[in-house]
Design a protein around this motif. Sequence first.
Motif, PDB file in Angstrom:
ATOM      1  N   LEU A  61      85.811  24.321  71.681  1.00  0.00           N
ATOM      2  CA  LEU A  61      86.086  25.376  72.113  1.00  0.00           C
ATOM      3  C   LEU A  61      88.214  25.980  72.103  1.00  0.00           C
ATOM      4  O   LEU A  61      88.326  26.507  71.511  1.00  0.00           O
ATOM      5  CB  LEU A  61      85.904  26.137  73.298  1.00  0.00           C
ATOM      6  CG  LEU A  61      84.248  26.762  73.603  1.00  0.00           C
ATOM      7  CD1 LEU A  61      84.316  26.507  75.000  1.00  0.00           C
ATOM      8  CD2 LEU A  61      83.992  27.231  73.259  1.00  0.00           C
ATOM      9  N   CYS A  62      88.215  24.196  72.870  1.00  0.00           N
ATOM     10  CA  CYS A  62      89.738  24.495  72.463  1.00  0.00           C
ATOM     11  C   CYS A  62      90.217  24.583  71.457  1.00  0.00           C
ATOM     12  O   CYS A  62      91.428  24.972  70.301  1.00  0.00           O
ATOM     13  CB  CYS A  62      90.331  23.251  73.054  1.00  0.00           C
ATOM     14  SG  CYS A  62      90.130  23.436  75.368  1.00  0.00           S
ATOM     15  N   ALA A  63      89.023  23.486  70.231  1.00  0.00           N
ATOM     16  CA  ALA A  63      89.863  22.916  69.034  1.00  0.00           C
ATOM     17  C   ALA A  63      89.355  24.280  68.289  1.00  0.00           C
ATOM     18  O   ALA A  63      90.450  24.999  67.287  1.00  0.00           O
ATOM     19  CB  ALA A  63      88.983  22.490  68.307  1.00  0.00           C
ATOM     20  N   ARG A  64      88.568  25.324  68.530  1.00  0.00           N
ATOM     21  CA  ARG A  64      88.556  26.247  67.706  1.00  0.00           C
ATOM     22  C   ARG A  64      89.995  27.095  68.336  1.00  0.00           C
ATOM     23  O   ARG A  64      90.430  28.145  67.120  1.00  0.00           O
ATOM     24  CB  ARG A  64      87.026  27.110  68.794  1.00  0.00           C
ATOM     25  CG  ARG A  64      86.927  28.795  67.482  1.00  0.00           C
ATOM     26  CD  ARG A  64      85.630  29.555  68.617  1.00  0.00           C
ATOM     27  NE  ARG A  64      86.581  30.367  70.465  1.00  0.00           N
ATOM     28  CZ  ARG A  64      85.901  30.441  70.797  1.00  0.00           C
ATOM     29  NH1 ARG A  64      84.597  30.182  70.642  1.00  0.00           N
ATOM     30  NH2 ARG A  64      85.930  30.468  71.626  1.00  0.00           N
ATOM     31  N   GLU A  65      90.413  27.381  69.183  1.00  0.00           N
ATOM     32  CA  GLU A  65      91.136  28.293  69.581  1.00  0.00           C
ATOM     33  C   GLU A  65      93.006  28.071  68.762  1.00  0.00           C
ATOM     34  O   GLU A  65      93.256  28.831  68.921  1.00  0.00           O
ATOM     35  CB  GLU A  65      91.257  28.406  71.295  1.00  0.00           C
ATOM     36  CG  GLU A  65      90.494  29.095  72.382  1.00  0.00           C
ATOM     37  CD  GLU A  65      89.708  30.070  71.432  1.00  0.00           C
ATOM     38  OE1 GLU A  65      91.181  31.319  71.568  1.00  0.00           O
ATOM     39  OE2 GLU A  65      88.886  30.933  71.028  1.00  0.00           O
ATOM     40  N   ALA A  66      92.547  26.708  69.419  1.00  0.00           N
ATOM     41  CA  ALA A  66      94.443  26.413  68.624  1.00  0.00           C
ATOM     42  C   ALA A  66      93.813  26.855  66.970  1.00  0.00           C
ATOM     43  O   ALA A  66      94.748  26.532  66.577  1.00  0.00           O
ATOM     44  CB  ALA A  66      94.189  24.478  68.539  1.00  0.00           C
ATOM     45  N   VAL A  67      92.345  25.971  66.162  1.00  0.00           N
ATOM     46  CA  VAL A  67      92.556  26.483  65.168  1.00  0.00           C
ATOM     47  C   VAL A  67      93.331  28.413  64.634  1.00  0.00           C
ATOM     48  O   VAL A  67      93.952  28.495  63.437  1.00  0.00           O
ATOM     49  CB  VAL A  67      91.058  26.225  64.504  1.00  0.00           C
ATOM     50  CG1 VAL A  67      90.901  26.393  62.922  1.00  0.00           C
ATOM     51  CG2 VAL A  67      91.180  24.797  64.247  1.00  0.00           C
TER      52      VAL A  67
END
Length: 249
Positions: free
Chosen positions: A119-125
């Motif tokens: 989830l954090c990677a998704r939001e960062a991307v």
Amino acid sequence: MTDKTILITGASRGIGAACALLAAARGYRVCINYRTDRDAALGVVRAIEEAGGSAFAVQADVAREDEVLRLFGEVDAHGGRLDALVNNAGILARQMRVEQMDAARIERIFATNVTGSFLCAREAVRRMSTRHGGSGGAIVNVSSRAAVLGAAGEYVDYAASKAALDVLTIGLAKEVAQEGIRVNGVRPGLIDTEMHASGGEPGRIERLKSSVPMGRGGEAEEVARAVLWLLSDEASYTTGSFIDCSGGR
């Protein structure tokens, strides 16, 4: 000082706090994410500010999607552009064999260590990718040598969750390589943090250090230096890669 902003999950103690302190020293504005220990998180913020850096703390449980969205909203409000993410938040449970584990334990560990990192990677991307109008950035996932060694008799579920994080690192790196984002991982070995106590054996490093070729446990700052190198321009041609920070173990 630069105007770069970094988000570090689980940054109130241990490796996360060491990464936060070093990132601030390297000129980042640091978002200190924490789940429960507000005083510890504010202590890290205070240490950064006293050294002339910039930091702020945001409470959020990365295992919950609504809280991840709120966390990144706070980063947007405080820091503007997001330049770097360290997926460091991770949990383990008391040492036991696989035959003793129940579904609730396994689901709890995977919710934080795997789903939270996704989830954090998704939001960062969504914020960093040139495909979405971003300026690029870097992500480092804090894995574990347990992902390779298996943690038999202790934390096979934790090791499996970190192996899943390694696959996220490889797959996401390939997805976003042409969108200005590098994704790498660091696999710490036996590091002197409070995590061993949470697993029920505060003296675990002392018991196992003879299995480490360098003959000692590592320090959180030694891991942080590997993380910050991967985030830096010195690692500009490195993505989908790992640094084993484990004394040779």
